[in-house]
Design a protein around this motif. Structure first.
Motif, PDB file in Angstrom:
ATOM      1  N   LEU A  26      22.694-130.556 -49.328  1.00  0.00           N
ATOM      2  CA  LEU A  26      22.336-131.006 -50.677  1.00  0.00           C
ATOM      3  C   LEU A  26      22.584-132.492 -50.889  1.00  0.00           C
ATOM      4  O   LEU A  26      22.131-133.047 -51.885  1.00  0.00           O
ATOM      5  N   GLY A  27      23.334-133.139 -49.984  1.00  0.00           N
ATOM      6  CA  GLY A  27      23.520-134.578 -50.080  1.00  0.00           C
ATOM      7  C   GLY A  27      24.686-134.991 -50.941  1.00  0.00           C
ATOM      8  O   GLY A  27      24.506-135.567 -52.015  1.00  0.00           O
ATOM      9  N   LEU A  28      25.893-134.712 -50.466  1.00  0.00           N
ATOM     10  CA  LEU A  28      27.096-135.124 -51.176  1.00  0.00           C
ATOM     11  C   LEU A  28      28.101-135.616 -50.141  1.00  0.00           C
ATOM     12  O   LEU A  28      28.408-134.904 -49.182  1.00  0.00           O
ATOM     13  N   LEU A  29      28.615-136.829 -50.325  1.00  0.00           N
ATOM     14  CA  LEU A  29      29.562-137.395 -49.373  1.00  0.00           C
ATOM     15  C   LEU A  29      30.915-136.692 -49.463  1.00  0.00           C
ATOM     16  O   LEU A  29      31.296-136.192 -50.524  1.00  0.00           O
ATOM     17  N   VAL A  30      31.633-136.689 -48.338  1.00  0.00           N
ATOM     18  CA  VAL A  30      32.916-135.999 -48.262  1.00  0.00           C
ATOM     19  C   VAL A  30      33.951-136.899 -47.599  1.00  0.00           C
ATOM     20  O   VAL A  30      33.694-137.449 -46.521  1.00  0.00           O
ATOM     21  N   MET A  31      35.101-137.029 -48.240  1.00  0.00           N
ATOM     22  CA  MET A  31      36.294-137.561 -47.595  1.00  0.00           C
ATOM     23  C   MET A  31      37.122-136.349 -47.182  1.00  0.00           C
ATOM     24  O   MET A  31      37.396-135.469 -48.002  1.00  0.00           O
ATOM     25  N   ALA A  32      37.529-136.306 -45.920  1.00  0.00           N
ATOM     26  CA  ALA A  32      38.210-135.126 -45.387  1.00  0.00           C
ATOM     27  C   ALA A  32      39.673-135.438 -45.119  1.00  0.00           C
ATOM     28  O   ALA A  32      39.995-136.322 -44.329  1.00  0.00           O
ATOM     29  N   ASP A  33      40.562-134.702 -45.780  1.00  0.00           N
ATOM     30  CA  ASP A  33      42.009-134.883 -45.638  1.00  0.00           C
ATOM     31  C   ASP A  33      42.574-133.985 -44.551  1.00  0.00           C
ATOM     32  O   ASP A  33      42.178-132.824 -44.414  1.00  0.00           O
TER      33      ASP A  33
END
Length: 916
Positions: free
Chosen positions: A375-382
């Motif tokens: 769907l096109g959503l950026l992710v920062m992954a912890d």
């Protein structure tokens, strides 16, 4: 389905369908209807698999005797059932949290057609030490709570026969393990999908797909579980809009990995507006795997026209507008109830104009990452944190999980950064963040970079006096009341430059990293935090402030949804709606306007007191983070609507301005001069920014509190302050707010207000009572003292309204109150006050808050109530003591709140209005 059965002439037609089918079609199960039936890894899936989710036998082992007692061989009665893959203790599991160790058992039957295949049991995640037996034979074990467990069953299998599968999960608390915020709901035991998978005799361990948009290529790296004994070929077919691309990776004997660069002609880039995924089928002998990738590039680029570094997608700067996503569900904890729910989580973020989320100290469920990709959503992954000390065991656990996390999630285009630590949690010894630990943290940053050169990495998302070591992002956390953001952002930007020690540990310095706020909001900005409160007012001020400081490359609001005892989410924990009220103040306005690419800011202050008849200037700052060339100037339209002390509205003035536009412009415009109307009241100054074609690009507003002017003509107003009641009696409690600006009666009871008619000739027989009233819920904070010393991060539970600063934000749950209005003892009307709301419409309740770090029923407001006074009652009052007594009496337990001219929504006190 087998690729070999499709003739090459038909491959172009069938391949996209095939790969899509492998991605989304549920496997058959061995228990009928099951939860989460879809393949858990659209990014890594084989066609032959069986989903083992559903009902399993289960028992607790509180004394840890099961191993010695032979439970692995079934030598015990499994006394209950559990629904896998929900962690025990969650409602969806059906099992309470009664012990640290749990045993699972079920019967499996492997398809005889898998006889010559290598069969693996895969558990998406299980916390923490997980051991597996098949027919009493130990298969293997795993330590860790967040990454996949893959154990080969082949040598123990009896295809076609019923076999007993037993799993033991030991989730005893260990200080060194990665725990995150499991205090909000423990990930006890199995918490991701369990399935069987048939692989080839020789199989692919991984296929890394690294896009290179500059060369229009993708680098494909095939990885085997062990060095090849002979030359091995991996055939790839990439589905493209132009037809399939075919390539072969040849792995020499003695090697376990090999890379190949594949040309991608006319590559369709993965963007937030067009998140195109290239689906890939990989074949190694009889092993077939489906995966996908996006053609995109993560880098750093300057905001055009400036020297401000921004995180860039495909070379274009992105102004990051993110939410902290705790990624919890009230009934499943770490585990979501359905694939549809995971999709909706991503859609929610996009619907309000966010372009990304930060999955907070949790390795996310792969299907949710899939929907971010799709769907096109950026992710920062912890990386999840421990709550112990950074000893050798903790460091080993962190390093192992980081490696496995990056290995598993490498192909997800949505992920743009890895965050190794958060707020120095788990990094101090006796309260000290030592240099040795700092150096290890720096080494973890370099480890992340060595594992993945395509993304950014962050050593420590900092807060609370600690600093960075080595990082690609100069991030910081800050929680403040809305009125402090301008001062804070000025300090941050003035201290950000290459070589600056600001927000860095001794011996480390800033480079030229993007400057990013990676947690913000008002929740921890008030003394003792806010509890459940309207966040939209301070949020509006914060957004206005951020957009005037383009050196800051974005922000990350805490948070996406409420969790347990954090109520500052855009949505409630159950994902029901909260109401900001902005759409009623300015028709059509919502959170998307506060996240608009082209944004008009009037500065941090969104309400101000002005003198009637004066000339005021409103500052204007235009921020374009869209980069769009609109082909012409913008039109700025504005309207001032006045609400007078009778609650009547009128348009006082309107106008428009033409503003020259260039893409990426960040400019202070000439202030807008406003001639303030001559009457007292509350002014709403609303703005629309429209493009050359008239399309509204964004909306904003502010309020003017007009004082020192004229009163409404044609009537006489007799007023009383809310706290000036002449009688009151309440079953719960009666009290005032801010020295009588608001009066509250909780439970059942009444307020009585007395209005003395003016002496002299009668002005007329037409009169009415006017007031702003709401229901009054009896909140916990108004009943009992609050215990401030609680460990929220580990799940301390309190009621939403227990914090002294709280006043629960308007949502879908209403709290009405039915009341009766009496005039001199005679009932004249009954009505329902629909709710006890608090949101942006409580303008005056916010404006008049003391700026001392505390909140006093901020954002609360009522409903405009107008009750005619019978002419006969007015005549009798004039003939006797000239007093009109208004009684507001509940007909239940809903309470009443009475608002004055300096609180609530309307600029008026309880008023007797008499026509001249």
């Amino acid at each position: 389905m087998n690729l070999a059965i499709f003739p090459s002439m038909k491959l172009k037609l069938y391949l996209p369908i095939l790969i899509l089918a492998l991605s989304v079609v549920p496997a058959h199960s061995q228990t009928g209807e099951i939860p989460l039936p879809e393949h858990p890894r659209p990014d890594w899936h084989r066609p032959d698999w069986v989903n083992l989710n559903g009902t399993w036998e289960f028992t607790f082992d509180p004394k840890n005797k099961g191993m010695e007692a032979g439970w692995a061989s079934g030598n015990t009665g499994f006394d209950r059932e559990i629904t896998v893959p929900f962690p025990w203790g969650s409602a969806l599991s059906g099992v309470e949290d009664a012990a640290d160790i749990g045993w699972y058992r079920r019967t499996i039957r492997v398809d005889p057609t898998w006889k010559n295949r290598r069969v693996y049991l895969i558990i998406g995640a299980s916390d923490w030490e997980t051991t597996v037996w098949l027919d009493g034979k130990r298969v293997g074990s795993h330590q860790g709570g967040y990454v996949p467990i893959e154990l080969e069953l082949t040598r123990h299998l009896k295809p076609g026969e019923a076999q007993q599968l037993v799993i033991r999960a030991d989730d005893t608390r260990r200080d060194f393990t990665l725990y995150g915020k499991q205090g909000y709901g423990n990930a006890r035991g199995i918490w991701q999908t369990v399935y069987l998978e048939a692989r080839g005799g020789q199989y692919l361990e991984a296929l890394r797909l690294e896009p290179d948009i500059d060369r229009s290529q993708v680098a494909a790296t095939a990885v085997l579980p062990a060095p090849a004994t002979d030359t091995t070929e991996v055939a790839l077919v990439i589905a493209t809009p132009q037809g399939p691309l075919q390539a072969t990776i040849t792995i020499p004997a003695g090697e376990s990995r090999q890379s190949l660069r594949i040309d991608m002609p006319d590559a369709r880039l993965w963007t937030l507006d067009d998140p195109y995924l290239y689906e890939v089928a990989a074949t190694l002998g009889d092993d077939r795997v489906g995966t996908y990738f996006g053609m995109r590039k993560i880098s750093v680029a300057n905001l055009p026209g400036t020297e401000y570094p921004y995180i860039a997608l495909n070379g274009k700067p992105v102004y990051l507008q993110l939410a902290l996503d705790q990624s919890y569900h009230p009934e499943g904890f770490y585990t979501f109830p359905s694939d549809a729910f995971m999709r909706e989580e991503i859609e929610r973020s996009k619907a309000i104009g966010l372009n990304g989320i930060r999955i907070h100290i949790k390795v996310e469920v792969p299907r949710k990452l899939y929907w971010a990709d799709k769907l096109g959503l950026l992710v920062m992954a912890d990386l999840p944190n421990s709550w112990g000390s950074p000893d050798a065991a903790m460091q080993a656990e962190s390093e192992y999980t980081l490696r496995r996390m990056i290995d598993r999630d490498f192909n997800h285009p949505a992920i743009f950064s890895w965050i190794v630590f958060n707020e120095t949690w788990g990094l101090t010894r006796d309260g000290k963040y030592t240099r040795d630990t700092q150096n290890w943290v720096a080494s973890m940053y370099y480890l992340a970079k060595s594992l993945d050169t395509t993304r950014l990495a962050e050593d420590n998302s900092i807060c609370c006096g600690y600093g960075h070591t080595e990082t690609d992002i100069n991030s910081w956390h800050q929680y403040l009341p809305g009125y402090k953001w301008d001062e804070h952002l000025r300090e941050i930007t003035e201290n950000t430059y290459p070589g600056s020690p600001y927000h860095f540990e001794d011996g480390f310095r800033q480079g030229n990293q993007p400057l990013l706020n990676s947690e913000c909001g008002n929740v921890w900005g008030y003394d003792g935090s806010t509890g459940d409160v309207d966040w939209s007012w301070d949020y509006h001020k914060m957004m206005n402030a951020f957009r005037t400081y383009p050196k800051v490359a974005g922000w990350l609001y805490t948070e996406h949804h409420d969790v347990v005892n954090e109520w500052n989410g855009y949505w409630r924990f159950d994902r029901s709606e909260k109401e900001t009220g902005m759409g009623e103040l300015v028709p059509g306005m919502g959170l998307r306007d506060l996240h608009a690419g082209i944004y008009l800011s009037t500065g941090q202050e969104i309400s101000r007191e002005v003198t009637a008849g004066s000339q005021v200037e409103v500052p204007l700052f235009l921020s374009d983070m869209s980069g769009r060339d609109l082909g012409g100037p913008l039109t700025l339209r504005y309207t001032l609507t006045m609400t007078n002390p009778l609650g009547q509205n009128r348009e006082a003035l309107s106008g428009s301005l033409e503003v020259a536009h260039t893409p990426w412009m960040q400019a202070s415009l000439d202030p807008l001069g406003i001639q303030v109307p001559g009457e007292n009241g509350l002014g709403l100054l609303a703005f629309e920014v429209a493009g050359p074609d008239g399309t509204v690009l964004s909306r904003n507003f502010m309020h003017l509190i007009v004082e020192g002017g004229t009163e409404p003509a044609g009537v006489r107003r007799i007023t009383q302050k809310p706290g000036a009641w002449t009688a009151a009696d309440w079953s719960g409690k009666v009290w005032e707010v801010l020295e009588g600006r608001k009066a509250n009666g909780a439970g059942s009871g009444y307020f009585e207000y007395t209005f003395e008619l003016p002496a002299g000739p009668a002005a007329g027989d037409s009169a009415y009572f006017l007031a702003e009233l709401s229901a009054k819920e009896f909140f916990v904070k108004d009943r009992e003292n609050y215990e401030a010393d609680q460990d929220f991060m580990k799940g301390s539970r309190v009621a939403p309204s227990s914090n002294p600063n709280s006043y629960p934000m308007t949502d879908e749950v209403l709290f009405p109150s039915r009341i009766r209005v009496e005039v001199n003892g005679e009932a004249v009307d009954t009505l329902t006050l629909p709710d006890d709301p608090a949101d942006h419409r409580g303008v005056l309740s916010w404006h008049y808050q003391l700026r001392d770090g505390k909140l006093r029923e901020a954002g609360s407001y009522g409903f405009l109530v107008q009750v005619p006074i019978p002419a006969e009652a007015l005549r009798r009052a004039r003939a006797t003591d000239r007093k009109v007594r208004i009684t507001l009496q509940t007909e239940g337990e809903g309470g009443i709140a009475v608002y004055g001219a300096g609180f609530g929504r309307y600029p008026l006190d309880p008023t007797l209005v008499i026509a001249d």
